[in-house]
Design a protein around this motif. Structure first.
Motif, mmCIF file in Angstrom:
data_model
loop_
_atom_site.group_PDB
_atom_site.id
_atom_site.type_symbol
_atom_site.label_atom_id
_atom_site.label_comp_id
_atom_site.label_asym_id
_atom_site.label_seq_id
_atom_site.Cartn_x
_atom_site.Cartn_y
_atom_site.Cartn_z
ATOM 1 N N LYS A 110 0.786 -1.232 0.000
ATOM 2 C CA LYS A 110 0.000 0.000 0.000
ATOM 3 C C LYS A 110 0.818 1.282 0.000
ATOM 4 N N ASP A 111 1.950 1.303 0.709
ATOM 5 C CA ASP A 111 2.700 2.548 0.839
ATOM 6 C C ASP A 111 3.230 3.053 -0.498
ATOM 7 N N ILE A 112 3.587 2.155 -1.391
ATOM 8 C CA ILE A 112 4.115 2.565 -2.696
ATOM 9 C C ILE A 112 3.090 3.397 -3.470
ATOM 10 N N VAL A 113 1.834 3.064 -3.320
ATOM 11 C CA VAL A 113 0.767 3.804 -4.010
ATOM 12 C C VAL A 113 0.656 5.219 -3.453
ATOM 13 N N GLN A 114 0.832 5.345 -2.153
ATOM 14 C CA GLN A 114 0.690 6.633 -1.486
ATOM 15 C C GLN A 114 1.903 7.540 -1.690
ATOM 16 N N CYS A 116 4.719 7.111 -3.994
ATOM 17 C CA CYS A 116 5.442 7.156 -5.271
ATOM 18 C C CYS A 116 4.511 7.599 -6.393
ATOM 19 N N VAL A 117 4.983 8.508 -7.217
ATOM 20 C CA VAL A 117 4.209 8.909 -8.395
ATOM 21 C C VAL A 117 4.068 7.678 -9.287
ATOM 22 N N ASN A 118 2.868 7.387 -9.700
ATOM 23 C CA ASN A 118 2.559 6.202 -10.505
ATOM 24 C C ASN A 118 2.963 4.909 -9.802
ATOM 25 N N GLY A 119 3.007 4.929 -8.470
ATOM 26 C CA GLY A 119 3.349 3.733 -7.706
ATOM 27 C C GLY A 119 2.277 2.670 -7.849
ATOM 28 N N GLU A 120 2.720 1.437 -7.989
ATOM 29 C CA GLU A 120 1.807 0.325 -8.213
ATOM 30 C C GLU A 120 2.095 -0.787 -7.205
ATOM 31 N N SER A 121 1.047 -1.259 -6.540
ATOM 32 C CA SER A 121 1.201 -2.359 -5.591
ATOM 33 C C SER A 121 1.729 -3.596 -6.299
ATOM 34 N N LYS A 122 2.550 -4.335 -5.573
ATOM 35 C CA LYS A 122 3.054 -5.609 -6.073
ATOM 36 C C LYS A 122 3.008 -6.612 -4.932
ATOM 37 N N SER A 123 2.917 -7.858 -5.305
ATOM 38 C CA SER A 123 2.924 -8.919 -4.316
ATOM 39 C C SER A 123 4.337 -9.099 -3.765
ATOM 40 N N PHE A 124 4.456 -9.104 -2.450
ATOM 41 C CA PHE A 124 5.716 -9.411 -1.777
ATOM 42 C C PHE A 124 5.358 -10.263 -0.577
ATOM 43 N N GLU A 125 5.649 -11.551 -0.682
ATOM 44 C CA GLU A 125 5.290 -12.493 0.370
ATOM 45 C C GLU A 125 6.552 -13.048 1.014
#
Length: 130
Positions: A110-114, A116-125
């Motif tokens: 979630k933080d990347i979306v908030q 980063c400009v054009n930030g996109e969530s990615k799966s990190f498990e």
């Protein structure tokens, strides 16, 4: 919505996960064997090598910053398996690792979306093997 996690799994499940993830070219898959890692410096170095970080072992914040980038890998998902995590004897080190890993999974969820400009969530498990 992506829901990243830190999850405890069995050794058999970790082996199955390893075998299935290797086939998916969009996933960057890393295993670390914690029986060889006893300090933050050793962990940061191993993590840096595994994720091809441009600069290795810059302390907690520097390593966290690089792990919140990873654009050079060009993947849509990341999986990190830590074998023998629960055999670590240093409880402070284990707590530091959980804190660090929690920051990373939350960043990619979630933080990347908030932040980063054009930030996109990615799966990190992250999988902690019993």
């Amino acid at each position: 919505m992506i829901k990243n996690k830190i999850k405890q799994i069995t050794k058999k499940r970790a082996i199955d996960l390893t075998n299935s993830s290797v086939k998916d070219r969009g996933v960057y898959f890393v295993t670390l064997h914690m029986k060889y890692i006893h300090t933050w410096e050793q962990f940061a170095e191993a993590l840096g090598n595994a994720f091809q970080l441009p600069i290795r072992n810059e302390g907690f914040d520097g390593t966290k910053d690089w792990m919140e980038d990873l654009e050079w890998l060009n993947k849509y998902a990341y999986k990190l398996v830590l074998f023998d995590f629960f055999k670590l004897e240093n409880s402070e080190f284990k707590a530091l690792l959980i804190k660090f890993l929690t920051c990373i999974v939350e960043w990619w969820e979630k933080d990347i979306v908030q932040y980063c400009v054009n930030g996109e969530s990615k799966s990190f498990e992250v999988y902690l093997v019993e």
